[in-house]
Design a protein around this motif. Structure first.
Motif, PDB file in Angstrom:
ATOM      1  N   ASP A   1      25.436  84.725  94.737  1.00  0.00           N
ATOM      2  CA  ASP A   1      26.089  84.498  93.298  1.00  0.00           C
ATOM      3  C   ASP A   1      27.073  85.286  92.967  1.00  0.00           C
ATOM      4  O   ASP A   1      27.972  85.144  92.207  1.00  0.00           O
ATOM      5  CB  ASP A   1      24.824  84.699  92.474  1.00  0.00           C
ATOM      6  CG  ASP A   1      23.811  83.953  92.763  1.00  0.00           C
ATOM      7  OD1 ASP A   1      23.743  82.746  92.749  1.00  0.00           O
ATOM      8  OD2 ASP A   1      22.507  84.550  92.555  1.00  0.00           O
ATOM      9  N   VAL A   2      27.121  86.574  93.468  1.00  0.00           N
ATOM     10  CA  VAL A   2      28.245  87.685  93.094  1.00  0.00           C
ATOM     11  C   VAL A   2      28.521  88.435  94.494  1.00  0.00           C
ATOM     12  O   VAL A   2      27.555  88.593  95.284  1.00  0.00           O
ATOM     13  CB  VAL A   2      27.748  88.497  92.082  1.00  0.00           C
ATOM     14  CG1 VAL A   2      26.372  89.354  92.481  1.00  0.00           C
ATOM     15  CG2 VAL A   2      29.102  89.332  91.514  1.00  0.00           C
ATOM     16  N   ILE A   3      29.772  89.110  94.406  1.00  0.00           N
ATOM     17  CA  ILE A   3      30.376  89.711  95.791  1.00  0.00           C
ATOM     18  C   ILE A   3      30.727  91.173  95.265  1.00  0.00           C
ATOM     19  O   ILE A   3      31.467  91.159  94.135  1.00  0.00           O
ATOM     20  CB  ILE A   3      31.555  89.101  96.104  1.00  0.00           C
ATOM     21  CG1 ILE A   3      31.231  87.740  97.026  1.00  0.00           C
ATOM     22  CG2 ILE A   3      32.144  89.988  97.565  1.00  0.00           C
ATOM     23  CD1 ILE A   3      32.614  86.925  96.971  1.00  0.00           C
ATOM     24  N   ILE A   4      30.150  92.178  95.967  1.00  0.00           N
ATOM     25  CA  ILE A   4      30.351  93.431  95.800  1.00  0.00           C
ATOM     26  C   ILE A   4      31.502  93.705  97.019  1.00  0.00           C
ATOM     27  O   ILE A   4      31.110  93.566  97.922  1.00  0.00           O
ATOM     28  CB  ILE A   4      29.316  94.325  95.524  1.00  0.00           C
ATOM     29  CG1 ILE A   4      28.373  94.245  94.552  1.00  0.00           C
ATOM     30  CG2 ILE A   4      29.866  95.847  95.625  1.00  0.00           C
ATOM     31  CD1 ILE A   4      27.097  95.239  94.491  1.00  0.00           C
TER      32      ILE A   4
ATOM     33  N   ILE B   1      38.011  79.204  96.650  1.00  0.00           N
ATOM     34  CA  ILE B   1      36.620  79.749  96.316  1.00  0.00           C
ATOM     35  C   ILE B   1      36.360  80.711  94.990  1.00  0.00           C
ATOM     36  O   ILE B   1      37.125  81.722  94.961  1.00  0.00           O
ATOM     37  CB  ILE B   1      36.092  80.815  97.553  1.00  0.00           C
ATOM     38  CG1 ILE B   1      36.290  79.776  98.857  1.00  0.00           C
ATOM     39  CG2 ILE B   1      34.673  81.091  97.399  1.00  0.00           C
ATOM     40  CD1 ILE B   1      36.102  80.635 100.152  1.00  0.00           C
ATOM     41  N   ASP B   2      35.661  80.044  94.008  1.00  0.00           N
ATOM     42  CA  ASP B   2      35.569  80.560  92.818  1.00  0.00           C
ATOM     43  C   ASP B   2      34.117  81.413  92.704  1.00  0.00           C
ATOM     44  O   ASP B   2      33.248  80.838  92.218  1.00  0.00           O
ATOM     45  CB  ASP B   2      35.680  79.649  91.914  1.00  0.00           C
ATOM     46  CG  ASP B   2      35.728  80.070  90.301  1.00  0.00           C
ATOM     47  OD1 ASP B   2      36.100  81.413  90.271  1.00  0.00           O
ATOM     48  OD2 ASP B   2      35.330  79.481  89.485  1.00  0.00           O
ATOM     49  N   LYS B   3      34.013  82.628  92.907  1.00  0.00           N
ATOM     50  CA  LYS B   3      32.996  83.003  92.895  1.00  0.00           C
ATOM     51  C   LYS B   3      33.205  84.386  92.150  1.00  0.00           C
ATOM     52  O   LYS B   3      34.291  85.137  92.262  1.00  0.00           O
ATOM     53  CB  LYS B   3      32.178  83.742  94.301  1.00  0.00           C
ATOM     54  CG  LYS B   3      31.686  82.461  95.128  1.00  0.00           C
ATOM     55  CD  LYS B   3      30.453  82.231  94.591  1.00  0.00           C
ATOM     56  CE  LYS B   3      29.675  81.200  95.548  1.00  0.00           C
ATOM     57  NZ  LYS B   3      28.210  80.909  95.356  1.00  0.00           N
ATOM     58  N   LYS B   4      32.180  85.181  91.234  1.00  0.00           N
ATOM     59  CA  LYS B   4      32.596  86.524  90.752  1.00  0.00           C
ATOM     60  C   LYS B   4      32.501  87.688  91.661  1.00  0.00           C
ATOM     61  O   LYS B   4      31.631  87.494  92.606  1.00  0.00           O
ATOM     62  CB  LYS B   4      31.252  86.828  89.669  1.00  0.00           C
ATOM     63  CG  LYS B   4      31.235  85.415  88.623  1.00  0.00           C
ATOM     64  CD  LYS B   4      29.903  85.909  87.716  1.00  0.00           C
ATOM     65  CE  LYS B   4      29.518  84.866  86.777  1.00  0.00           C
ATOM     66  NZ  LYS B   4      30.633  84.233  85.977  1.00  0.00           N
ATOM     67  N   VAL B   5      33.270  88.330  91.498  1.00  0.00           N
ATOM     68  CA  VAL B   5      33.667  89.641  92.455  1.00  0.00           C
ATOM     69  C   VAL B   5      33.629  90.833  91.504  1.00  0.00           C
ATOM     70  O   VAL B   5      34.159  90.960  90.601  1.00  0.00           O
ATOM     71  CB  VAL B   5      35.005  89.496  93.139  1.00  0.00           C
ATOM     72  CG1 VAL B   5      35.273  90.583  93.924  1.00  0.00           C
ATOM     73  CG2 VAL B   5      35.198  88.119  93.935  1.00  0.00           C
ATOM     74  N   ILE B   6      32.936  91.748  92.093  1.00  0.00           N
ATOM     75  CA  ILE B   6      32.862  93.118  91.468  1.00  0.00           C
ATOM     76  C   ILE B   6      33.655  94.120  92.627  1.00  0.00           C
ATOM     77  O   ILE B   6      33.219  94.202  93.609  1.00  0.00           O
ATOM     78  CB  ILE B   6      31.688  93.888  91.444  1.00  0.00           C
ATOM     79  CG1 ILE B   6      30.730  92.945  90.299  1.00  0.00           C
ATOM     80  CG2 ILE B   6      31.693  95.251  90.792  1.00  0.00           C
ATOM     81  CD1 ILE B   6      29.265  93.413  90.216  1.00  0.00           C
ATOM     82  N   VAL B   7      34.828  94.526  92.168  1.00  0.00           N
ATOM     83  CA  VAL B   7      35.445  95.191  93.280  1.00  0.00           C
ATOM     84  C   VAL B   7      35.169  96.893  93.184  1.00  0.00           C
ATOM     85  O   VAL B   7      34.963  97.410  92.088  1.00  0.00           O
ATOM     86  CB  VAL B   7      36.884  95.299  92.778  1.00  0.00           C
ATOM     87  CG1 VAL B   7      37.744  96.193  93.739  1.00  0.00           C
ATOM     88  CG2 VAL B   7      37.475  93.803  93.162  1.00  0.00           C
ATOM     89  N   SER B   8      34.911  97.535  94.252  1.00  0.00           N
ATOM     90  CA  SER B   8      34.709  98.780  94.410  1.00  0.00           C
ATOM     91  C   SER B   8      35.533  99.375  95.386  1.00  0.00           C
ATOM     92  O   SER B   8      36.102  98.610  96.307  1.00  0.00           O
ATOM     93  CB  SER B   8      33.083  98.840  94.834  1.00  0.00           C
ATOM     94  OG  SER B   8      33.151  98.606  96.070  1.00  0.00           O
ATOM     95  N   THR B   9      35.649 100.588  95.315  1.00  0.00           N
ATOM     96  CA  THR B   9      36.258 101.526  96.318  1.00  0.00           C
ATOM     97  C   THR B   9      35.892 102.938  96.239  1.00  0.00           C
ATOM     98  O   THR B   9      35.224 103.479  95.311  1.00  0.00           O
ATOM     99  CB  THR B   9      37.634 101.342  95.855  1.00  0.00           C
ATOM    100  OG1 THR B   9      38.595 101.866  97.039  1.00  0.00           O
ATOM    101  CG2 THR B   9      38.141 101.893  94.778  1.00  0.00           C
TER     102      THR B   9
END
Length: 86
Positions: free
Chosen positions: A53-56, A78-86
């Protein structure tokens, strides 16, 4: 509440394991897929769209970075929810 399935894309395998372990105590959230670089990540995103459902997403990775992944998702529609981390 519906279960949330996470795809984690990060080259730090230890971090992936820690996040997976953290969410193991949450009955509604689970890390179901992992990828360790941008090339592998975009393949998983494309080929297993119904399994998460969501991408980290980590921004700094070998082979292809997180920006590449985001750009490829946009190009491929591709329309998926993304949480960007670094």
């Amino acid at each position: 509440m519906e279960n949330i399935k996470i795809l984690m894309i990060d080259d730090n395998e230890n971090l992936c394991s820690m996040v997976k372990e953290y969410f193991s105590t949450h009955s509604n959230i689970k890390v179901v897929l992992e990828a360790y670089n941008g090339l592998e990540g975009i393949e998983v995103i494309q080929n297993k769209q119904n399994e998460y459902d969501v991408i980290i997403l980590d921004l700094i990775m070998p082979k292809k970075d997180g920006m590449y992944v985001l750009e490829e998702m946009q190009k491929r529609g591709i329309d998926k929810k993304v949480i960007v981390s670094t």
